[in-house]
Design a protein around this motif. Structure first.
Motif, PDB file in Angstrom:
ATOM      1  N   ARG A 171       0.852  -1.194   0.000  1.00 11.91           N
ATOM      2  CA  ARG A 171       0.000   0.000   0.000  1.00 11.91           C
ATOM      3  C   ARG A 171       0.889   1.246   0.000  1.00 11.91           C
ATOM      4  O   ARG A 171       1.941   1.263   0.638  1.00 11.91           O
ATOM      5  CB  ARG A 171      -0.922   0.006   1.226  1.00 11.91           C
ATOM      6  N   ILE A 172       0.447   2.276  -0.727  1.00 10.58           N
ATOM      7  CA  ILE A 172       1.262   3.491  -0.861  1.00 10.58           C
ATOM      8  C   ILE A 172       0.540   4.674  -0.218  1.00 10.58           C
ATOM      9  O   ILE A 172      -0.603   4.980  -0.560  1.00 10.58           O
ATOM     10  CB  ILE A 172       1.557   3.810  -2.339  1.00 10.58           C
ATOM     11  N   PHE A 173       1.232   5.322   0.722  1.00  9.27           N
ATOM     12  CA  PHE A 173       0.692   6.480   1.433  1.00  9.27           C
ATOM     13  C   PHE A 173       1.542   7.706   1.126  1.00  9.27           C
ATOM     14  O   PHE A 173       2.758   7.610   0.980  1.00  9.27           O
ATOM     15  CB  PHE A 173       0.670   6.212   2.940  1.00  9.27           C
ATOM     16  N   VAL A 174       0.876   8.868   1.027  1.00 13.47           N
ATOM     17  CA  VAL A 174       1.574  10.124   0.767  1.00 13.47           C
ATOM     18  C   VAL A 174       1.016  11.209   1.679  1.00 13.47           C
ATOM     19  O   VAL A 174      -0.065  11.053   2.260  1.00 13.47           O
ATOM     20  CB  VAL A 174       1.430  10.568  -0.714  1.00 13.47           C
ATOM     21  N   CYS A 175       1.762  12.306   1.815  1.00 16.82           N
ATOM     22  CA  CYS A 175       1.259  13.406   2.636  1.00 16.82           C
ATOM     23  C   CYS A 175       1.538  14.740   1.962  1.00 16.82           C
ATOM     24  O   CYS A 175       2.442  14.872   1.132  1.00 16.82           O
ATOM     25  CB  CYS A 175       1.832  13.362   4.050  1.00 16.82           C
ATOM     26  N   PHE A 176       0.741  15.715   2.351  1.00 17.06           N
ATOM     27  CA  PHE A 176       0.766  17.046   1.756  1.00 17.06           C
ATOM     28  C   PHE A 176       0.769  18.078   2.889  1.00 17.06           C
ATOM     29  O   PHE A 176      -0.288  18.386   3.438  1.00 17.06           O
ATOM     30  CB  PHE A 176      -0.477  17.275   0.885  1.00 17.06           C
ATOM     31  N   PRO A 177       1.927  18.613   3.275  1.00 11.95           N
ATOM     32  CA  PRO A 177       1.919  19.646   4.313  1.00 11.95           C
ATOM     33  C   PRO A 177       1.274  20.924   3.802  1.00 11.95           C
ATOM     34  O   PRO A 177       1.228  21.161   2.587  1.00 11.95           O
ATOM     35  CB  PRO A 177       3.409  19.856   4.616  1.00 11.95           C
ATOM     36  N   LYS A 178       0.778  21.720   4.709  1.00 13.55           N
ATOM     37  CA  LYS A 178       0.074  22.957   4.323  1.00 13.55           C
ATOM     38  C   LYS A 178       1.078  24.105   4.210  1.00 13.55           C
ATOM     39  O   LYS A 178       1.348  24.805   5.168  1.00 13.55           O
ATOM     40  CB  LYS A 178      -1.045  23.255   5.325  1.00 13.55           C
TER      41      LYS A 178
END
Length: 364
Positions: free
Chosen positions: A35-42
């Motif tokens: 499974r592939i997880f990503v994040c997007f800081p504000k």
């Protein structure tokens, strides 16, 4: 007749995994089941959710949309601005929430390390930090784990502050106790003589009013040896690689003033954002000045495994169970804050991978 002139050599078989047409991503992690997880800081983009899972050709808020909506009444259980996600290889996704949108002072009680159960997609645990650990200047950047020490393992987090002391934050996962190490040490601080150059231009803060200042960011990249005994780390604005014994980091009887003598210097590896280690102890590091990915062998030998014009700021790394090195490319250096408030990024941002034929370093 115009003769073809020699050109720069590019190499490395890159594969495109995903393209991002919305907010700019920073973190990626591939779980033991792929499974592939990503994040997007504000950081100014329109971030609809700060953590996501790539499901097919879609981004889905993870673990759900509600958790990704900031609840001022319950900042502990909602994600504010996530910089890093790390799947630990044994069923948990760890989410590192800076609680510092636009690099602001962290929201008190909001900066945290969150354990999400991948089997049930629910939050299992939240670890928050005291104000002597997460300072008003702290920016929590990346995290590595070792579950073989202590009663429940330890986490090591980089503080990549731009205006305060850098540090390694050590977290006892049994009781949540955390403490700063190498706070303000040379090895966790920006190199004052380093002048970053990306796409042929000097990278510096350039403000709308025409004023400029040097780009400075403290300890950022972090990687842990397969046996958990050595932590590798580097400031973002530096070309140097350092390491230290994790046992020394955990030993609070060694004062910081003496701990600096336990730091080992590995030489120049290029200026890196992300780093990761494979099961053989090879460290992989980006080189954002040279659009490259490098590997550092346990004997210190350094090799470039990819050099490609598409590697426009290699950010976070992750090694999947498929023997691929995954990495986010996000054009961070083209952000408006470096160009008199003109955003020069061109969508899409991308998640790329390259076959390395190795597995990730185990944490347990």
């Amino acid at each position: 007749m115009n003769p073809m002139l020699p050109m720069e050599k590019y190499f490395g078989q890159l594969e495109l995994v995903y393209t991002f047409f919305g907010a700019m991503p920073t973190g990626v992690s591939v779980s033991e089941t792929g499974r592939i997880f990503v994040c997007f800081p504000k950081w100014g983009d329109d971030v609809k959710f700060t953590v996501a899972e790539i499901v097919g050709d879609e981004l889905q808020p993870y673990p759900n949309l509600e958790t990704n909506l900031v609840n001022p009444g319950n900042i502990t259980m909602s994600f504010i601005s996530v910089q890093s996600v790390v799947a630990d290889g044994r069923g948990t996704l760890w989410v590192l929430d800076t609680a510092a949108p636009n690099f602001s002072e962290p929201i008190i009680g909001g900066a945290k390390l969150v354990a999400v159960d991948l089997a049930t997609n629910t939050i299992r645990r939240v670890l928050t930090f005291s104000q002597d650990v997460v300072l008003p200047t702290t920016y929590l950047n990346d995290v590595r784990f070792d579950f073989r020490v202590g009663r429940a393992g330890y986490a090591y987090i980089t503080d990549s502050s731009s205006r305060g002391p850098g540090a390694i934050i050590v977290v006892d996962l049994d009781n949540g106790n955390a403490f700063r190490r190498l706070s303000g040490a040379n090895s966790t601080s920006p190199d004052p003589y380093f002048l970053p150059k990306v796409e042929g231009e000097i990278l510096m803060n350039r403000n709308r009013d025409g004023s400029t200042s040097p780009f400075r960011l403290a300890s950022d990249g972090i990687a842990i040896s397969p046996d958990g005994r050595i932590l590798f780390f580097c400031p973002l604005t530096s070309r140097h690689l350092f390491s230290i014994s994790t046992e020394a980091l955990r030993d609070r009887t060694i004062p910081d003033a003496n701990l600096i003598y336990q730091v080992e210097y590995w030489g120049e590896k290029g200026a890196s954002d992300g780093m990761i280690t494979d099961a053989k102890g090879i460290v992989y590091a980006g080189d954002y000045e040279n659009n490259s990915i490098r590997r550092i062998l346990p004997n210190g030998t350094m090799e470039t495994i990819a050099h490609d014009p598409r590697i426009l700021w290699p950010d976070t790394f992750s090694i999947g169970p498929d023997g691929y090195l995954y990495f986010i490319v996000n054009q961070l250096h083209r952000q408006a804050r470096f160009h008199y408030e003109r955003d020069l990024r061109q969508k899409p941002y991308s998640l790329l991978r390259i076959k390395i034929g190795e597995l990730p370093a185990p944490a347990f």
